[in-house]
Design an enzyme around this catalytic site. Sequence first.
Site, mmCIF file in Angstrom:
data_model
loop_
_atom_site.group_PDB
_atom_site.id
_atom_site.type_symbol
_atom_site.label_atom_id
_atom_site.label_comp_id
_atom_site.label_asym_id
_atom_site.label_seq_id
_atom_site.Cartn_x
_atom_site.Cartn_y
_atom_site.Cartn_z
ATOM 1 N N ARG A 48 0.610 -1.132 0.089
ATOM 2 C CA ARG A 48 0.173 0.014 -0.014
ATOM 3 C C ARG A 48 1.407 1.229 0.010
ATOM 4 O O ARG A 48 1.851 0.849 0.120
ATOM 5 C CB ARG A 48 -1.164 0.189 0.752
ATOM 6 C CG ARG A 48 -0.451 -0.843 2.505
ATOM 7 C CD ARG A 48 0.370 0.156 3.220
ATOM 8 N NE ARG A 48 0.123 1.001 2.938
ATOM 9 C CZ ARG A 48 1.140 2.321 3.493
ATOM 10 N NH1 ARG A 48 2.268 1.803 3.775
ATOM 11 N NH2 ARG A 48 0.895 3.402 3.824
ATOM 12 N N GLY A 49 0.494 2.675 -0.120
ATOM 13 C CA GLY A 49 1.402 3.869 0.001
ATOM 14 C C GLY A 49 1.546 4.282 -1.737
ATOM 15 O O GLY A 49 1.056 2.859 -2.990
ATOM 16 N N GLN A 52 -1.736 2.068 9.772
ATOM 17 C CA GLN A 52 -0.677 2.809 9.641
ATOM 18 C C GLN A 52 0.195 3.544 9.832
ATOM 19 O O GLN A 52 1.618 3.538 9.647
ATOM 20 C CB GLN A 52 -0.860 3.129 7.852
ATOM 21 C CG GLN A 52 -1.826 2.941 7.156
ATOM 22 C CD GLN A 52 -3.492 3.299 6.450
ATOM 23 O OE1 GLN A 52 -4.272 3.143 8.071
ATOM 24 N NE2 GLN A 52 -3.888 2.458 5.858
ATOM 25 N N ASP A 55 -1.543 10.757 -2.241
ATOM 26 C CA ASP A 55 -2.111 9.687 -2.827
ATOM 27 C C ASP A 55 -2.085 10.095 -4.618
ATOM 28 O O ASP A 55 -2.802 10.097 -5.562
ATOM 29 C CB ASP A 55 -3.307 9.240 -2.660
ATOM 30 C CG ASP A 55 -3.195 8.270 -1.403
ATOM 31 O OD1 ASP A 55 -2.792 8.345 -0.379
ATOM 32 O OD2 ASP A 55 -2.154 6.773 -1.503
HETATM 33 O O1 MRU Z 1 -4.476 4.047 2.259
HETATM 34 P P1 MRU Z 1 -3.333 3.561 1.778
HETATM 35 O O2 MRU Z 1 -2.280 2.860 3.219
HETATM 36 O O3 MRU Z 1 -2.545 2.928 0.390
HETATM 37 O O4 MRU Z 1 -3.023 4.816 2.134
HETATM 38 C C1 MRU Z 1 -1.586 6.009 2.433
HETATM 39 C C2 MRU Z 1 -1.421 6.664 2.414
HETATM 40 O O5 MRU Z 1 -2.568 7.671 2.228
HETATM 41 C C3 MRU Z 1 -0.141 7.865 1.664
HETATM 42 O O6 MRU Z 1 0.271 9.044 2.524
HETATM 43 C C4 MRU Z 1 0.198 8.256 0.760
HETATM 44 O O7 MRU Z 1 -0.184 7.019 0.051
HETATM 45 C C5 MRU Z 1 1.289 8.875 0.690
HETATM 46 S S1 MRU Z 1 2.891 7.097 0.957
HETATM 47 C C6 MRU Z 1 4.073 7.840 0.177
#
Ligand code: MRU
Length: 358
Positions: A48-49, A199, A240
């Site tokens: 994820r991320g 997270q 994102d």
């Molecule tokens: O749902 P996730 O854990 O994928 O969300 C991740 C985030 O919101 C992060 O802050 C974003 O992807 C930036 S990661 C460098």
Amino acid sequence: LVVARECDDARGPAVEIIDQTRLPHELVVRELVSLDCAARAISEMWVRGAPLVGVTAAYGLALGLLQGASDADLAGYAATLRATRPTAVNLAWALERMLVHLRPLPASTRASAAFELAARLADEDVEVNLAIGRYGLALLQSLQERALRKRSHLAILTHCNAGWLATVDRGTATAPIYAARDAGLPLHVFVDETRPRNQGASLTAWELQQEAIAHTLIVDNAGGHLMQHGEVDVCMVGTDRTTREGDVCNKIGTYLKALAAHDNGVPFYVAAPTSSIDWSIAAKDIPIEERASDEVTHLAGVTDAGEFTRVRVTGPGTTARNPGFDVTPARLITGFITEFGVFRPDELPLLRRRLEAR
Ligand code: MRU
């Protein structure tokens, strides 16, 4: 460390990922051996991320091409991967780069070319994050003097995980933190737990522990209080999807942190690789992922005996909404730390021109 081969037993090329659903309790490396497996890894959030999701999708496409590489296959694989998660634009960005490169090639060479480009995207991600780290370090150094008049360190608040777990390495919001640590700047990081999936508590706290960075976990509602009391010098988060106007879509709760920062005069920076900027979309049109309600009604963790478990925190009849992301308006953002430097929201057109001139 556990290494698990996932999804099927076929021998052949595999892409290794850390299964983030097992952290911080177990470090499990999984081997993705097919397109379906890569798609599952993204949709079930083993990875994820935003940047990591993009690179995993690129490798997923390469794995798919081993099974068939016609034009129809290519389009079908990209559609499958694009449908895994809706919000992070890096997914579509990485797939588009792959498609533009692969479409003109003969089918017989597409799989090897796809693996090469996926590896290049992975390497580029690290370079981009190192550059974000360098620009972010200068920024943190500029805030240091004021902070050190108050206490012995610079205090940073971050939300969700925008660390090396969320990228190929170094992270985006954490890159300046690691650069500052390497430069000897005394730091302390407040880590928002980031409900519902935690997270911050499960990933960022673990990651900072691996990096020996002083940090304190706080509940999501504590940030405003700490900012009111002068305990936070700067907020740094990832994104994102950021619009050309500088509105920032990031993990749910980012908006409330930005409001509190604005009200308390705390600078609010977004580490934004240009792959996270969607120049074509308006904030209101960003697809916000709605996730399962049991992520809100239940909590996952380990028992004192180390067994993975899930408990319900609500009564049985309680229903829940679970939007995964929110949009922080540009007016609440101090600046974007990109691989090309730091830009205010109103300077993003300059960044766009620079990208177009390359
Ligand atoms: O749902 P996730 O854990 O994928 O969300 C991740 C985030 O919101 C992060 O802050 C974003 O992807 C930036 S990661 C460098």
